[in-house]
Design a protein around this motif. Structure first.
Motif, PDB file in Angstrom:
ATOM      1  N   GLN A   1       0.816  -1.216   0.000  1.00  0.00           N
ATOM      2  CA  GLN A   1       0.000   0.000   0.000  1.00  0.00           C
ATOM      3  C   GLN A   1       0.847   1.262   0.000  1.00  0.00           C
ATOM      4  OE1 GLN A   1      -2.468   0.976   3.596  1.00  0.00           O
ATOM      5  NE2 GLN A   1      -4.178   0.571   2.201  1.00  0.00           N
ATOM      6  N   SER A   2       1.830   1.322   0.882  1.00  0.00           N
ATOM      7  CA  SER A   2       2.597   2.553   1.062  1.00  0.00           C
ATOM      8  C   SER A   2       3.621   2.779  -0.043  1.00  0.00           C
ATOM      9  CB  SER A   2       3.300   2.540   2.427  1.00  0.00           C
ATOM     10  OG  SER A   2       4.210   1.452   2.516  1.00  0.00           O
ATOM     11  N   ALA A   3       4.235   1.711  -0.535  1.00  0.00           N
ATOM     12  CA  ALA A   3       5.306   1.871  -1.527  1.00  0.00           C
ATOM     13  C   ALA A   3       4.830   1.729  -2.962  1.00  0.00           C
ATOM     14  CB  ALA A   3       6.423   0.847  -1.254  1.00  0.00           C
ATOM     15  N   PHE A   4       3.711   1.019  -3.167  1.00  0.00           N
ATOM     16  CA  PHE A   4       3.278   0.740  -4.536  1.00  0.00           C
ATOM     17  C   PHE A   4       1.829   1.151  -4.814  1.00  0.00           C
ATOM     18  CE2 PHE A   4       6.699  -2.162  -3.410  1.00  0.00           C
ATOM     19  CZ  PHE A   4       7.596  -1.925  -4.447  1.00  0.00           C
ATOM     20  N   GLY A   5       1.169   1.717  -3.812  1.00  0.00           N
ATOM     21  CA  GLY A   5      -0.192   2.200  -4.020  1.00  0.00           C
ATOM     22  C   GLY A   5      -1.219   1.120  -4.258  1.00  0.00           C
ATOM     23  N   ILE A   6      -0.942  -0.097  -3.785  1.00  0.00           N
ATOM     24  CA  ILE A   6      -1.859  -1.220  -3.980  1.00  0.00           C
ATOM     25  C   ILE A   6      -2.454  -1.608  -2.634  1.00  0.00           C
ATOM     26  CG2 ILE A   6      -2.071  -3.632  -4.670  1.00  0.00           C
ATOM     27  CD1 ILE A   6       0.196  -3.130  -6.661  1.00  0.00           C
ATOM     28  N   SER A   7      -3.747  -1.432  -2.499  1.00  0.00           N
ATOM     29  CA  SER A   7      -4.431  -1.753  -1.245  1.00  0.00           C
ATOM     30  C   SER A   7      -5.129  -3.102  -1.363  1.00  0.00           C
ATOM     31  CB  SER A   7      -5.465  -0.678  -0.906  1.00  0.00           C
ATOM     32  OG  SER A   7      -4.844   0.565  -0.665  1.00  0.00           O
ATOM     33  N   VAL A   8      -4.776  -4.029  -0.490  1.00  0.00           N
ATOM     34  CA  VAL A   8      -5.493  -5.303  -0.414  1.00  0.00           C
ATOM     35  C   VAL A   8      -6.769  -5.053   0.392  1.00  0.00           C
ATOM     36  CG1 VAL A   8      -5.475  -7.649   0.506  1.00  0.00           C
ATOM     37  CG2 VAL A   8      -3.424  -6.716  -0.609  1.00  0.00           C
ATOM     38  N   VAL A   9      -7.917  -5.281  -0.234  1.00  0.00           N
ATOM     39  CA  VAL A   9      -9.174  -4.992   0.443  1.00  0.00           C
ATOM     40  C   VAL A   9      -9.970  -6.258   0.783  1.00  0.00           C
ATOM     41  CG1 VAL A   9      -9.354  -2.696  -0.557  1.00  0.00           C
ATOM     42  CG2 VAL A   9     -10.415  -4.632  -1.745  1.00  0.00           C
ATOM     43  N   ARG A  10      -9.638  -7.378   0.166  1.00  0.00           N
ATOM     44  CA  ARG A  10     -10.292  -8.623   0.548  1.00  0.00           C
ATOM     45  C   ARG A  10      -9.468  -9.796   0.045  1.00  0.00           C
ATOM     46  NH1 ARG A  10     -13.613 -12.007  -2.208  1.00  0.00           N
ATOM     47  NH2 ARG A  10     -13.874 -11.701  -4.449  1.00  0.00           N
ATOM     48  N   SER A  11      -9.838 -10.990   0.481  1.00  0.00           N
ATOM     49  CA  SER A  11      -9.144 -12.183   0.014  1.00  0.00           C
ATOM     50  C   SER A  11     -10.112 -13.342  -0.053  1.00  0.00           C
ATOM     51  CB  SER A  11      -7.971 -12.531   0.946  1.00  0.00           C
ATOM     52  OG  SER A  11      -8.455 -12.858   2.232  1.00  0.00           O
ATOM     53  N   ALA A  12      -9.757 -14.310  -0.872  1.00  0.00           N
ATOM     54  CA  ALA A  12     -10.529 -15.545  -0.987  1.00  0.00           C
ATOM     55  C   ALA A  12      -9.597 -16.694  -0.639  1.00  0.00           C
ATOM     56  CB  ALA A  12     -11.078 -15.706  -2.402  1.00  0.00           C
ATOM     57  N   GLU A  13     -10.042 -17.604   0.223  1.00  0.00           N
ATOM     58  CA  GLU A  13      -9.194 -18.696   0.691  1.00  0.00           C
ATOM     59  C   GLU A  13      -9.860 -20.056   0.490  1.00  0.00           C
ATOM     60  OE1 GLU A  13      -8.260 -17.912   4.765  1.00  0.00           O
ATOM     61  OE2 GLU A  13      -6.627 -16.557   4.236  1.00  0.00           O
TER      62      GLU A  13
END
Length: 267
Positions: free
Chosen positions: A177-189
Motif C-alpha cells: 500500500q505505502s510503496a506501490f499504491g496497492i491496497s489489499v481490500v479482501r481475500s478468498a481462501e
C-alpha cells in the motif's frame, strides 16, 4: 447523474450501490490514499447528486467491508494496513484455546521467476509472466508454525528488491500500500489437508508425512483485481484456523490479544 459515473453497477441494484461503485472507482484511481479522510458527507452527496441517506448507505457498506474506517468525532477514512489490521483481518491462526499472538517472520528466499499455469490463472496474468516468489517462515513462541509461499506479479511492484521486502518497517500489505499504491481490500481462501514433504518438515520441525493445513489465498484490491497468490502450510499441533464471520465489525480498530475474526493469514 450517478448512474453515468457508475458503470458496472448491476441493473436493478439499489441506488446506493451505484454510489458505492463510484466511491470504489475513485479509490482505485487513487483520488483518496490510505489514511486520507473522505470529504464531508454533504460534499460527496452533492458530487454524486444523491440524498445524504443514500450516500450513508454506500459508505456504511464500505465500512462493513473494511475498505473505509469510521472514527468517532473525526470522520471516515480510507483503511490503512498496519500490524493490528493484519492481525484482525488477515491472520486466522489461533492457539487451541482461542488466543491469537503476533508471529515473528523470517524471510527464507526472494527470487525472480516466471508464472506457471496455476499462478498465472490465480493472478490473471499470462503464463510465463515475470513474478516474484517469496518464502517466509512464521514462528510463535520461538517455534516454527507456518510456511508462506507468496507470488506477486513483477509488473505491479516495479523496483521491489529483496532488501526492500526484508527491511519493510511494517506488514507486507502495508508495503504494498505505502510503496506501490496497492491496497489489499479482501481475500478468498481455500483450505485442505496435506502432508509435509521432507523440506517442509525440516522447516516446521515435524516428521515427514505429518499432517498440515494448507491454505491457498488470493488477495485482491479494488474491483476484485488479484494482487497476490499465497500458499500457507500450517502445523496444527498447537494451533488451528478460526474464522467468525461478522465479528470484525465489533472489533474494528481494536488491538486485543485474543479474537474471533473474519476474512483471511499473516500479511
Amino acid at each position: 447523474m450517478i448512474r453515468k459515473l457508475s458503470a458496472g453497477t448491476p441493473v436493478g441494484s439499489p441506488f446506493y450501490k451505484a454510489v458505492k461503485v463510484s466511491l470504489m472507482n475513485a479509490l482505485a484511481k487513487g483520488e483518496w490514499k490510505a489514511g486520507d479522510a473522505l470529504p464531508a458527507e454533504r460534499v460527496l452527496a452533492s458530487r454524486f447528486d444523491v440524498a445524504i441517506g443514500t450516500l450513508r448507505k454506500a459508505v456504511g457498506e464500505l465500512v462493513r467491508e473494511h475498505i473505509l474506517v469510521r472514527q468517532q468525532g473525526r470522520g471516515t477514512f480510507v483503511a490503512a494496513h498496519d500490524r493490528d489490521r493484519t492481525m484482525f483481518y488477515f491472520f486466522h491462526i489461533v492457539r487451541h484455546d482461542g488466543t491469537k499472538e503476533y508471529p515473528t517472520v523470517e524471510l527464507l528466499s526472494f527470487r525472480r521467476a516466471l508464472a506457471d499455469a496455476q499462478t498465472a490463472a490465480k493472478l490473471a496474468i499470462p503464463k510465463g509472466a515475470p513474478v516474484f516468489e517469496i518464502r517466509n517462515l512464521l514462528r510463535l513462541d520461538g517455534r516454527p508454525l507456518l510456511l508462506d509461499q507468496i507470488v506477486i506479479a513483477r509488473s505491479l511492484f516495479p523496483g521491489l528488491t529483496k532488501k526492500i521486502f526484508r527491511d519493510r518497517p511494517n506488514t507486507i500489505y502495508h508495503l504494498y500500500q505505502s510503496a506501490f499504491g496497492i491496497s489489499v481490500v479482501r481475500s478468498a481462501e481455500r483450505l485442505r489437508a496435506t502432508t509435509a514433504d521432507a523440506a517442509t518438515a525440516a522447516l516446521l520441525d515435524v516428521q515427514p508425512g505429518s499432517p498440515l493445513l494448507e491454505i491457498r489465498r488470493v488477495a485482491m484490491t479494488y474491483a476484485d483485481a488479484p494482487v497476490e497468490f499465497r500458499r500457507s502450510l500450517v502445523n496444527t499441533d498447537r494451533h488451528e484456523y478460526f474464522s467468525d464471520l461478522g465479528a470484525n465489525e465489533a472489533l474494528a480498530g481494536a488491538a486485543q490479544p485474543a479474537a474471533r475474526l473474519s476474512h483471511s493469514i499473516s500479511a
